[in-house]
Design a protein around this motif. Structure first.
Motif, short mmCIF file in Angstrom:
data_model
loop_
_atom_site.label_atom_id
_atom_site.label_comp_id
_atom_site.label_asym_id
_atom_site.label_seq_id
_atom_site.Cartn_x
_atom_site.Cartn_y
_atom_site.Cartn_z
N VAL A 13 0.85 -1.30 0.02
CA VAL A 13 -0.08 -0.14 -0.05
C VAL A 13 0.80 1.25 -0.08
O VAL A 13 1.84 1.23 0.90
CB VAL A 13 -0.73 0.24 1.17
N PHE A 14 0.40 2.08 -0.87
CA PHE A 14 1.15 3.52 -0.90
C PHE A 14 0.40 4.47 -0.16
O PHE A 14 -0.96 4.42 -0.44
CB PHE A 14 1.48 4.28 -2.42
N GLU A 15 0.73 5.33 0.86
CA GLU A 15 -0.08 6.09 1.45
C GLU A 15 0.57 7.31 1.53
O GLU A 15 1.83 7.38 1.78
CB GLU A 15 -0.17 5.61 3.27
N ASP A 22 -3.41 0.74 -3.26
CA ASP A 22 -2.79 -0.86 -3.55
C ASP A 22 -1.64 -0.82 -4.67
O ASP A 22 -2.21 -0.04 -5.70
CB ASP A 22 -3.63 -1.93 -3.94
N VAL A 23 -0.62 -1.11 -4.44
CA VAL A 23 0.42 -0.81 -5.59
C VAL A 23 1.39 -2.07 -5.43
O VAL A 23 1.62 -2.94 -4.79
CB VAL A 23 1.37 0.41 -5.41
N HIS A 66 9.00 7.92 -0.56
CA HIS A 66 7.73 7.37 -0.34
C HIS A 66 7.60 5.99 0.26
O HIS A 66 8.25 5.26 -0.18
CB HIS A 66 6.78 7.49 -1.62
N ASN A 67 6.53 5.86 1.04
CA ASN A 67 6.56 4.74 1.77
C ASN A 67 6.76 3.26 1.20
O ASN A 67 7.29 2.45 1.53
CB ASN A 67 5.30 4.65 2.82
N ARG A 159 0.68 15.14 -5.52
CA ARG A 159 0.58 15.30 -3.98
C ARG A 159 1.72 16.08 -3.53
O ARG A 159 2.34 16.68 -3.94
CB ARG A 159 0.80 13.87 -3.33
N SER A 160 1.62 15.94 -1.99
CA SER A 160 2.59 16.85 -1.12
C SER A 160 4.26 16.40 -1.66
O SER A 160 4.41 15.61 -1.91
CB SER A 160 2.54 16.69 0.20
#
Length: 203
Positions: A13-15, A22-23, A66-67, A159-160
């Motif tokens: 999961v990308f958050e 879901d990735v 990125h997470n 995104r940020s």
């Protein structure tokens, strides 16, 4: 003998910014039968460690923080003793996922990392993330782009900590300066070439 490249796809999961998706992520393992680098330790340290096998893992190299690209990095580092390397401009994103554990070393534009006799040149390519980097293996004719450039064009900038004009400038100045035939191994999805992506980068 030059290094070879292996691809492992992990899922998770990308958050970011309160959303989750879901990735499937590409994890790249580059080296020989003695030593390797892992590029982007995504989602599953056990699966990645199985691919590394008995070889020495010299470093876990993060294209950005990125997470979904770094969430398995500390566990893999603990298991193997390998240092985690990240561009310092992405520490703000790293700390969202791993506030209790800093990276072990910093990546810098123009830095050369060597594995199995093959040089990887670090290219700082901000835009998708402020500390995003690509890794160019001239001897192999390959660049590992993380989420900076995909089959189909630039990485997301909605995104940020991301910016579209910045990612386009990074791609044009850093990636398109490389030979057009260079294979692009991406952070998600299929590989491509720089020649194929030139018409997909606008702005």
């Amino acid at each position: 003998m030059t290094a070879t490249v292996q691809n492992v796809v992990t899922s998770g999961v990308f958050e970011l910014d309160g959303g989750s998706w879901d990735v499937d992520n590409n994890v790249w393992v580059i080296g020989d039968d003695r030593e390797v680098f892992v590029i982007d330790a995504a989602h599953d340290a056990d699966v990645i460690a199985d691919v590394v096998g008995e070889r020495t893992l010299r470093a876990i190299v993060c294209t950005h923080a990125h997470n979904d690209h770094v969430n398995a990095a500390p566990a893999l580092a603990e298991r193997t003793g390998a240092p985690i390397l990240l561009h310092p401009d992405d520490r703000v994103l790293w700390d969202l996922t791993h506030p209790e554990r800093a990276p072990d070393g910093e990546l810098a534009d123009g830095q050369v990392l060597t594995i199995a006799g093959t040089d990887l040149t670090v290219l700082h390519t901000p835009g998708h993330a402020p500390g995003a980097v690509c890794l160019y293996a001239k001897d192999l004719g390959v660049v590992f782009t993380g989420d900076t450039l995909f089959h189909g064009g630039p990485g997301a900038t909605g995104r940020s900590y991301s910016d579209y004009p910045t990612i386009v400038r990074s791609i044009r100045e850093k990636l398109f300066a490389l030979p057009e035939s260079t294979r692009v191994n991406t952070g998600h999805g299929e590989s491509t070439t720089l020649a194929a992506e030139k018409e997909n980068v606008t702005g």
